[in-house]
Structures are given as structure tokens and as C-alpha cells.
Design a protein around this motif. Structure first.
Motif, PDB file in Angstrom:
ATOM      1  N   PHE A   1       0.737  -1.131  -0.194  1.00 43.99           N
ATOM      2  CA  PHE A   1       0.107   0.002   0.102  1.00 43.99           C
ATOM      3  C   PHE A   1       1.005   1.201  -0.184  1.00 43.99           C
ATOM      4  O   PHE A   1       0.222   2.147  -0.547  1.00 43.99           O
ATOM      5  CB  PHE A   1      -0.753  -0.117   1.113  1.00 43.99           C
ATOM      6  N   LEU A   2       1.968   1.230   0.634  1.00 46.56           N
ATOM      7  CA  LEU A   2       2.996   2.570   0.500  1.00 46.56           C
ATOM      8  C   LEU A   2       3.250   2.427  -0.912  1.00 46.56           C
ATOM      9  O   LEU A   2       3.322   3.696  -1.159  1.00 46.56           O
ATOM     10  CB  LEU A   2       4.176   2.072   1.279  1.00 46.56           C
ATOM     11  N   ALA A   3       3.756   1.418  -1.503  1.00 39.78           N
ATOM     12  CA  ALA A   3       3.973   1.693  -2.927  1.00 39.78           C
ATOM     13  C   ALA A   3       3.024   1.942  -3.820  1.00 39.78           C
ATOM     14  O   ALA A   3       3.033   2.990  -4.899  1.00 39.78           O
ATOM     15  CB  ALA A   3       4.755   0.167  -3.563  1.00 39.78           C
TER      16      ALA A   3
ATOM     17  N   PHE B   1       3.642   9.061   3.288  1.00 39.26           N
ATOM     18  CA  PHE B   1       4.996   8.841   3.260  1.00 39.26           C
ATOM     19  C   PHE B   1       5.738   9.187   4.387  1.00 39.26           C
ATOM     20  O   PHE B   1       7.021   9.210   4.405  1.00 39.26           O
ATOM     21  CB  PHE B   1       5.534   9.773   2.030  1.00 39.26           C
ATOM     22  N   GLY B   2       5.178   9.855   5.555  1.00 34.47           N
ATOM     23  CA  GLY B   2       5.594  10.157   6.920  1.00 34.47           C
ATOM     24  C   GLY B   2       5.182   8.934   7.667  1.00 34.47           C
ATOM     25  O   GLY B   2       6.223   8.209   8.174  1.00 34.47           O
ATOM     26  N   VAL B   3       4.149   9.249   8.111  1.00 35.35           N
ATOM     27  CA  VAL B   3       3.584   7.997   9.166  1.00 35.35           C
ATOM     28  C   VAL B   3       3.588   6.628   8.867  1.00 35.35           C
ATOM     29  O   VAL B   3       3.991   5.898   9.578  1.00 35.35           O
ATOM     30  CB  VAL B   3       2.122   8.803   9.743  1.00 35.35           C
ATOM     31  N   LEU B   4       2.953   6.271   7.686  1.00 38.13           N
ATOM     32  CA  LEU B   4       3.121   5.008   7.236  1.00 38.13           C
ATOM     33  C   LEU B   4       4.547   4.363   7.180  1.00 38.13           C
ATOM     34  O   LEU B   4       4.695   3.053   7.952  1.00 38.13           O
ATOM     35  CB  LEU B   4       2.515   4.825   5.918  1.00 38.13           C
ATOM     36  N   PRO B   5       5.342   4.954   6.698  1.00 40.78           N
ATOM     37  CA  PRO B   5       6.734   4.339   6.733  1.00 40.78           C
ATOM     38  C   PRO B   5       7.315   4.234   8.298  1.00 40.78           C
ATOM     39  O   PRO B   5       8.047   2.996   8.654  1.00 40.78           O
ATOM     40  CB  PRO B   5       7.815   5.160   5.848  1.00 40.78           C
TER      41      PRO B   5
ATOM     42  N   LEU C   1      14.841  16.386  -1.056  1.00 45.91           N
ATOM     43  CA  LEU C   1      14.278  15.123  -1.845  1.00 45.91           C
ATOM     44  C   LEU C   1      12.965  15.122  -1.522  1.00 45.91           C
ATOM     45  O   LEU C   1      12.488  15.235  -0.250  1.00 45.91           O
ATOM     46  CB  LEU C   1      15.120  13.869  -1.077  1.00 45.91           C
ATOM     47  N   PRO C   2      12.141  14.626  -2.446  1.00 44.77           N
ATOM     48  CA  PRO C   2      10.560  14.578  -2.381  1.00 44.77           C
ATOM     49  C   PRO C   2      10.438  13.431  -1.148  1.00 44.77           C
ATOM     50  O   PRO C   2      10.920  12.499  -1.143  1.00 44.77           O
ATOM     51  CB  PRO C   2      10.207  14.060  -3.480  1.00 44.77           C
ATOM     52  N   ILE C   3       9.311  13.825  -0.582  1.00 46.16           N
ATOM     53  CA  ILE C   3       8.862  12.876   0.704  1.00 46.16           C
ATOM     54  C   ILE C   3       8.376  11.370   0.113  1.00 46.16           C
ATOM     55  O   ILE C   3       8.535  10.178   0.687  1.00 46.16           O
ATOM     56  CB  ILE C   3       8.125  13.549   1.402  1.00 46.16           C
ATOM     57  N   THR C   4       7.974  11.793  -1.251  1.00 43.93           N
ATOM     58  CA  THR C   4       7.388  10.537  -1.677  1.00 43.93           C
ATOM     59  C   THR C   4       8.660   9.258  -2.125  1.00 43.93           C
ATOM     60  O   THR C   4       8.285   8.225  -2.315  1.00 43.93           O
ATOM     61  CB  THR C   4       6.909  10.436  -2.942  1.00 43.93           C
ATOM     62  N   SER C   5       9.827   9.889  -2.093  1.00 43.51           N
ATOM     63  CA  SER C   5      10.880   8.970  -2.340  1.00 43.51           C
ATOM     64  C   SER C   5      10.893   7.557  -1.379  1.00 43.51           C
ATOM     65  O   SER C   5      11.167   6.585  -1.778  1.00 43.51           O
ATOM     66  CB  SER C   5      12.031   9.615  -2.241  1.00 43.51           C
ATOM     67  N   MET C   6      10.435   7.563  -0.263  1.00 43.18           N
ATOM     68  CA  MET C   6      10.383   6.575   0.566  1.00 43.18           C
ATOM     69  C   MET C   6       9.457   5.455   0.028  1.00 43.18           C
ATOM     70  O   MET C   6       9.430   4.276   0.401  1.00 43.18           O
ATOM     71  CB  MET C   6       9.943   7.021   1.967  1.00 43.18           C
ATOM     72  N   ALA C   7       8.450   5.778  -0.803  1.00 36.68           N
ATOM     73  CA  ALA C   7       7.563   5.118  -1.460  1.00 36.68           C
ATOM     74  C   ALA C   7       8.329   4.004  -2.548  1.00 36.68           C
ATOM     75  O   ALA C   7       7.940   3.124  -2.681  1.00 36.68           O
ATOM     76  CB  ALA C   7       6.437   5.618  -2.252  1.00 36.68           C
ATOM     77  N   ILE C   8       9.578   4.383  -2.774  1.00 34.48           N
ATOM     78  CA  ILE C   8      10.515   3.692  -3.624  1.00 34.48           C
ATOM     79  C   ILE C   8      11.432   2.953  -2.856  1.00 34.48           C
ATOM     80  O   ILE C   8      11.689   1.696  -3.080  1.00 34.48           O
ATOM     81  CB  ILE C   8      11.022   4.575  -4.799  1.00 34.48           C
ATOM     82  N   ALA C   9      12.103   3.687  -2.026  1.00 32.19           N
ATOM     83  CA  ALA C   9      13.175   3.213  -1.382  1.00 32.19           C
ATOM     84  C   ALA C   9      13.072   1.934  -0.546  1.00 32.19           C
ATOM     85  O   ALA C   9      13.505   1.008  -0.524  1.00 32.19           O
ATOM     86  CB  ALA C   9      13.734   4.249  -0.548  1.00 32.19           C
ATOM     87  N   LEU C  10      11.860   2.061   0.208  1.00 30.25           N
ATOM     88  CA  LEU C  10      11.447   1.112   1.423  1.00 30.25           C
ATOM     89  C   LEU C  10      11.133  -0.205   0.508  1.00 30.25           C
ATOM     90  O   LEU C  10      11.435  -1.337   1.095  1.00 30.25           O
ATOM     91  CB  LEU C  10      10.363   1.672   2.642  1.00 30.25           C
ATOM     92  N   PRO C  11      10.101  -0.076  -0.204  1.00 31.43           N
ATOM     93  CA  PRO C  11       9.803  -1.357  -0.942  1.00 31.43           C
ATOM     94  C   PRO C  11      10.909  -2.129  -1.482  1.00 31.43           C
ATOM     95  O   PRO C  11      11.102  -3.192  -1.370  1.00 31.43           O
ATOM     96  CB  PRO C  11       8.739  -0.943  -1.874  1.00 31.43           C
ATOM     97  N   VAL C  12      11.830  -1.284  -2.155  1.00 32.91           N
ATOM     98  CA  VAL C  12      13.207  -2.076  -2.793  1.00 32.91           C
ATOM     99  C   VAL C  12      14.028  -2.653  -1.717  1.00 32.91           C
ATOM    100  O   VAL C  12      14.492  -3.756  -1.900  1.00 32.91           O
ATOM    101  CB  VAL C  12      13.769  -0.967  -3.554  1.00 32.91           C
TER     102      VAL C  12
END
Length: 218
Positions: A37-39, A78-82, A135-146
Motif C-alpha cells: 500500500f505504501l508503493a 510517506f511520513g506516518v506509514l513508513p 528530496l521529495p517525501i514520496t521517495s520513501m515509497a520507492i526506497a523502502l519497498p526496494v
């Protein structure tokens, strides 16, 4: 009813709903689905701005509302969920929680600053933004799933938790460091979407080894 209701915000709201579902999954330790769901929220965020710009007759109030509502949804997705996902994955020591708080606060600061500067920019020009500041905060939606997808390649769970700490610290710091990063072109966004989709597909359908890794080491 207060607010603005048209097609320009639908994808933003879908992303918010996805982020909320991710939090439900994280709290019940369905971590694989939480990362999915983050992705998914990240995927929605990639296109919500493009959809909003297709409406040429937006009022200044509608534009300002779009900026604000996008950032409010971003801090949830992209803040609370991660933070919740990383906490449930093992970042629950005192120093880990301090790091997660730093990550969340850096995200809030980055979004607040973006809102101020973006409204100012839109008052001066109608051109699309060519660079991000920080860095855009949405970057964590890529970094964490990878990172999660490739976690079975790590030697043990302790190493994975160490990687999580480094990831959270690095991404959080890049939220507030003053540097410019070029916005991606349409082709680059397509390649990024494909990369994230492949990662999520691996997470969802080739998940037995991942889950065994988690179950054994978690």
C-alpha cells in the motif's frame, strides 16, 4: 460542504486511502501488504499533479487547496506509514524511535517549506516546476519497498535492521538538505513505475522466501 470536489483530487484521495490501509496492515503485522500500500500510494502521487494540471480553468483557491491537500496526504502516506512499518519491522529501540521521529519531523518541515515556496512560485509563473528542492517525501515509497524486496539477500535480520536505520537516517536528512534535484521526464517516470511495479510484484507473488526470512528472524 466545505472543500473542492472535482476529478483533480481523486487520485490524491485514493493515495490517502491506500496509505490508511497500509497503516491498518502495519498495526496488524501484515507487513507485506503494508509495503504494497505504501508503493501504491507512491504510484498515485506520481500522477495526481499531472491530472490536476489538465484542468486549465482552476481558480487560485483550487490551486492552493490542491497544494495543501496533497501535502497533508503525503505526510500520512510517506511520513506516518513508513514510520509505522519500520517500527513494526524492528526499529523499536529508543535510538530507533528517535531516528523515526527525526524522519517524520524532517518530512513535515520539507512539506511545509514546499507549500510556502510553491504558492510563491505559482504567483510568479505558470510554468511547470523543473526542479525539486530537497528530496521529495514520496521517495520513501520507492526506497523502502526496494529494500524489503531485497532483504532476503542480506545475511541476517540484524543486518536488515541496520540497513533500515541507515535508510531512514539518509532519506530523512535529504528531505531538509538544501540541494536541487531535477524532476523526472515522462520516460524516466515510466521506467520508475515499471521498477516499482516489478518490486511490488515480487513482494506479492514471489513472497515465500521473504516471508520465511521474516518469520524465522523476526
Amino acid at each position: 460542504m466545505i472543500g473542492f470536489y472535482d476529478y483533480t483530487v481523486i487520485l490524491t484521495y485514493i493515495g490517502f486511502a491506500s496509505g490508511t490501509m497500509g497503516m491498518f496492515c502495519a498495526t496488524t503485522k501484515h507487513l507485506r501488504m503494508a509495503v504494497f500500500f505504501l508503493a501504491l500510494s507512491g504510484l498515485c502521487d506520481m500522477f495526481d499533479g499531472k491530472i490536476a494540471r489538465t484542468k486549465k480553468n482552476r481558480s487560485e483557491e483550487e490551486k492552493s487547496f490542491g497544494i495543501q491537500i496533497d501535502s497533508l496526504c503525503d505526510i500520512v502516506c510517506f511520513g506516518v506509514l513508513p514510520i509505522m512499518i519500520c517500527f513494526k519491522m524492528g526499529m523499536y529501540h529508543i535510538y530507533s524511535m528517535v531516528l523515526l521521529i527525526f524522519y517524520g519531523l524532517a518530512g513535515v518541515i520539507r512539506l511545509g517549506y514546499f507549500n510556502v515556496m510553491e504558492e510563491k512560485r505559482q504567483e510568479q509563473t505558470d510554468e511547470n516546476r523543473k526542479y525539486y528542492q530537497g528530496l521529495p517525501i514520496t521517495s520513501m515509497a520507492i526506497a523502502l519497498p526496494v529494500v524489503v524486496v531485497f532483504s532476503p539477500l542480506l545475511p541476517d535480520h540484524r543486518t536488515f535492521i541496520g540497513v533500515l536505520h541507515v535508510l531512514v537516517a539518509a532519506v530523512g536528512s535529504l528531505f531538509v538538505i538544501d540541494f536541487k534535484i531535477r524532476k523526472l521526464s515522462a520516460k524516466e517516470i515510466l521506467l520508475l513505475v515499471i521498477a516499482v511495479a516489478v518490486s511490488v510484484a515480487v513482494l506479492l507473488f514471489v513472497w515465500r522466501s521473504w516471508w520465511a526470512f521474516w518469520h524465522f528472524h523476526g
